[in-house]
Scaffold this motif. Structure first.
Motif, PDB file in Angstrom:
ATOM      1  N   PRO A 258    -130.756  18.718 -13.286  1.00 14.14           N
ATOM      2  CA  PRO A 258    -129.478  18.580 -13.996  1.00 14.14           C
ATOM      3  C   PRO A 258    -128.758  17.293 -13.614  1.00 14.14           C
ATOM      4  CG  PRO A 258    -129.686  20.745 -12.953  1.00 14.14           C
ATOM      5  CD  PRO A 258    -130.766  19.875 -12.396  1.00 14.14           C
ATOM      6  N   LYS A 259    -127.670  17.036 -14.300  1.00 14.64           N
ATOM      7  CA  LYS A 259    -126.830  15.883 -13.975  1.00 14.64           C
ATOM      8  C   LYS A 259    -126.041  16.163 -12.695  1.00 14.64           C
ATOM      9  CE  LYS A 259    -126.182  14.565 -18.823  1.00 14.64           C
ATOM     10  NZ  LYS A 259    -125.225  14.453 -19.953  1.00 14.64           N
ATOM     11  N   LEU A 260    -125.857  15.129 -11.898  1.00 15.66           N
ATOM     12  CA  LEU A 260    -124.997  15.202 -10.720  1.00 15.66           C
ATOM     13  C   LEU A 260    -123.621  14.667 -11.085  1.00 15.66           C
ATOM     14  CD1 LEU A 260    -124.333  15.478  -7.673  1.00 15.66           C
ATOM     15  CD2 LEU A 260    -125.336  13.190  -7.369  1.00 15.66           C
ATOM     16  N   TYR A 261    -122.605  15.510 -10.928  1.00 19.47           N
ATOM     17  CA  TYR A 261    -121.239  15.025 -11.083  1.00 19.47           C
ATOM     18  C   TYR A 261    -120.815  14.487  -9.727  1.00 19.47           C
ATOM     19  CZ  TYR A 261    -116.159  14.997 -11.789  1.00 19.47           C
ATOM     20  OH  TYR A 261    -114.828  14.622 -11.851  1.00 19.47           O
ATOM     21  N   VAL A 262    -120.951  13.185  -9.562  1.00 21.25           N
ATOM     22  CA  VAL A 262    -120.754  12.551  -8.255  1.00 21.25           C
ATOM     23  C   VAL A 262    -119.320  12.728  -7.760  1.00 21.25           C
ATOM     24  CG1 VAL A 262    -120.961  10.431  -6.926  1.00 21.25           C
ATOM     25  CG2 VAL A 262    -122.553  10.869  -8.814  1.00 21.25           C
ATOM     26  N   GLY A 263    -118.350  12.548  -8.654  1.00 19.16           N
ATOM     27  CA  GLY A 263    -116.953  12.666  -8.247  1.00 19.16           C
ATOM     28  C   GLY A 263    -116.580  14.062  -7.807  1.00 19.16           C
ATOM     29  N   SER A 264    -117.210  15.066  -8.414  1.00 19.69           N
ATOM     30  CA  SER A 264    -117.066  16.468  -8.063  1.00 19.69           C
ATOM     31  C   SER A 264    -115.602  16.916  -7.975  1.00 19.69           C
ATOM     32  CB  SER A 264    -117.826  16.762  -6.767  1.00 19.69           C
ATOM     33  OG  SER A 264    -119.228  16.796  -6.997  1.00 19.69           O
ATOM     34  N   TRP A 265    -115.359  17.989  -7.209  1.00 22.97           N
ATOM     35  CA  TRP A 265    -114.018  18.574  -7.163  1.00 22.97           C
ATOM     36  C   TRP A 265    -112.988  17.597  -6.606  1.00 22.97           C
ATOM     37  CZ3 TRP A 265    -111.587  22.036  -9.649  1.00 22.97           C
ATOM     38  CH2 TRP A 265    -110.354  22.513  -9.194  1.00 22.97           C
ATOM     39  N   SER A 266    -113.393  16.729  -5.690  1.00 19.15           N
ATOM     40  CA  SER A 266    -112.445  15.783  -5.090  1.00 19.15           C
ATOM     41  C   SER A 266    -111.867  14.841  -6.131  1.00 19.15           C
ATOM     42  CB  SER A 266    -113.111  14.987  -3.966  1.00 19.15           C
ATOM     43  OG  SER A 266    -114.272  14.328  -4.422  1.00 19.15           O
ATOM     44  N   GLU A 267    -112.632  14.518  -7.166  1.00 16.69           N
ATOM     45  CA  GLU A 267    -112.123  13.681  -8.249  1.00 16.69           C
ATOM     46  C   GLU A 267    -111.392  14.514  -9.297  1.00 16.69           C
ATOM     47  OE1 GLU A 267    -113.855  10.084 -10.904  1.00 16.69           O
ATOM     48  OE2 GLU A 267    -114.926  11.991 -11.150  1.00 16.69           O
ATOM     49  N   TRP A 268    -112.044  15.598  -9.741  1.00 18.80           N
ATOM     50  CA  TRP A 268    -111.456  16.427 -10.796  1.00 18.80           C
ATOM     51  C   TRP A 268    -110.054  16.904 -10.423  1.00 18.80           C
ATOM     52  CZ3 TRP A 268    -113.175  17.751 -15.667  1.00 18.80           C
ATOM     53  CH2 TRP A 268    -112.480  18.777 -16.313  1.00 18.80           C
ATOM     54  N   SER A 269    -109.894  17.359  -9.210  1.00 20.04           N
ATOM     55  CA  SER A 269    -108.636  17.972  -8.786  1.00 20.04           C
ATOM     56  C   SER A 269    -107.513  16.973  -8.580  1.00 20.04           C
ATOM     57  CB  SER A 269    -108.856  18.756  -7.483  1.00 20.04           C
ATOM     58  OG  SER A 269    -109.291  17.901  -6.437  1.00 20.04           O
ATOM     59  N   ARG A 270    -107.828  15.684  -8.641  1.00 23.32           N
ATOM     60  CA  ARG A 270    -106.812  14.645  -8.445  1.00 23.32           C
ATOM     61  C   ARG A 270    -106.466  13.914  -9.740  1.00 23.32           C
ATOM     62  NH1 ARG A 270    -109.458  14.985  -3.517  1.00 23.32           N
ATOM     63  NH2 ARG A 270    -108.195  14.579  -1.638  1.00 23.32           N
ATOM     64  N   ASN A 271    -106.942  14.427 -10.870  1.00 22.41           N
ATOM     65  CA  ASN A 271    -106.759  13.700 -12.126  1.00 22.41           C
ATOM     66  C   ASN A 271    -106.084  14.517 -13.222  1.00 22.41           C
ATOM     67  OD1 ASN A 271    -108.057  10.800 -12.339  1.00 22.41           O
ATOM     68  ND2 ASN A 271    -109.316  11.975 -10.889  1.00 22.41           N
ATOM     69  N   ASN A 272    -105.226  15.417 -12.833  1.00 29.17           N
ATOM     70  CA  ASN A 272    -104.432  16.189 -13.790  1.00 29.17           C
ATOM     71  C   ASN A 272    -105.293  16.916 -14.820  1.00 29.17           C
ATOM     72  OD1 ASN A 272    -101.888  15.330 -12.682  1.00 29.17           O
ATOM     73  ND2 ASN A 272    -102.209  13.341 -13.692  1.00 29.17           N
ATOM     74  N   ARG A 273    -106.448  17.375 -14.400  1.00 32.75           N
ATOM     75  CA  ARG A 273    -107.302  18.171 -15.277  1.00 32.75           C
ATOM     76  C   ARG A 273    -107.002  19.657 -15.080  1.00 32.75           C
ATOM     77  NH1 ARG A 273    -108.136  13.266 -16.352  1.00 32.75           N
ATOM     78  NH2 ARG A 273    -109.998  12.616 -17.502  1.00 32.75           N
TER      79      ARG A 273
END
Length: 279
Positions: A258-273
């Motif tokens: 599968p694809k690797l989401y490199v940014g993962s939770w550390s990125e997602w949780s800091r971008n108003n998603r």
């Protein structure tokens, strides 16, 4: 090549083959620990400075963004690794941390001969592998030719599009309490990405910390993937490191990566998603 190697297989291999053994243990005192004791012959690689290109703004790529191909080329060259080198990498987390990340990075540039030590350093020592405090000196080699990352990744905007699909699988490998939003010891906000499925990386291992059989892993992950297309499958963790443990398990199972989401939770949780918290 099988993506994992057992301690007994490693003991046999080092007697007859030229292996570059790499200690990828990740902690604040990892290098100091390496200087005190490591598997004999192992070189040290640092996840923060060599297996990632950490930015000041964690929101831009997460806590462990990938380095450039050129940066990784230098790391491999510094370790004395060539395209023909047989690499075995271990850590102190049953291969669940930076060892799997190093494996994924090597495979993603097309390097075929790389394996992660199942069970990690503890299992190797228990099997009788000798330890040493000597700081090993790598062989001098020519610059490792690296062009680009070949294995599939996905960025924040790609994740935005992915979760709008009717048919996708996003596997979050963090422990269930972090996924549910009950606690978050590392990042700023607890919870998970909408539509994500929680399969903790620990489920890839047996009670002794060794990888499950390929057959068992295949059975486990096929249930999750069902009829989803490979390009609609994503794996992530907190910062793109431990997710590679599950990608390794999926490779061991013989399934498409599968694809690797490199940014993962550390990125997602800091971008108003949108963030899902289970009550």
């Amino acid at each position: 090549m099988n993506p994992i190697i057992t301690p007994n297989q490693l003991l046999e291999a080092v007697q007859t083959n030229a292996i570059v053994l790499v200690d990828a243990t990740n902690s604040q005192t990892a290098y100091q620990n390496y200087q005190q004791s490591h598997l004999k012959g192992a070189l040290f690689v640092d996840v923060n400075t060599q297996l990632a290109d950490i930015k000041e703004d964690v929101a831009a790529g997460g806590r462990h963004p990938l380095p450039t191909a050129e940066q990784f080329s230098k790391t491999l060259t510094d370790l004395g690794i060539t395209p023909e080198t047989w690499v075995v990498v271990y850590d102190d987390k049953n291969g669940a941390n930076a060892a799997a990340r190093f494996w994924w990075m090597l495979r993603s540039i097309g390097h075929e001969k790389v394996q992660v030590l199942s069970g990690g350093i503890q299992a190797a020592i228990q099997a009788g592998f000798p330890v040493s405090s000597a700081v090993e000196v790598p062989n001098q080699v020519e610059l490792y030719p690296v062009q680009h990352w070949q294995w599939p990744t996905i960025d924040l905007e790609g994740m935005d599009e992915m979760i709008q699909n009717d048919n996708f699988v996003v596997i979050d490998v963090r422990e269930s309490q972090r996924f549910k939003g009950e606690k978050e010891p590392i990042d700023l906000v607890a919870g998970h990405i909408p539509g994500a499925t929680n399969i903790p990386f620990t489920t890839n291992l047996d009670e002794n910390g060794f990888f499950l059989s390929p057959e068992k892993l295949k059975s486990n992950y096929q249930k999750s993937f069902e009829n989803t297309l490979p390009e609609n499958r994503v794996v992530h963790c907190g910062s793109g490191v431990t997710a590679c443990h599950t990608l390794l398990a999926i490779a061991l199972a013989g399934l498409p990566i599968p694809k690797l989401y490199v940014g993962s939770w550390s990125e997602w949780s800091r971008n108003n998603r949108e963030i899902v918290v289970e009550k």
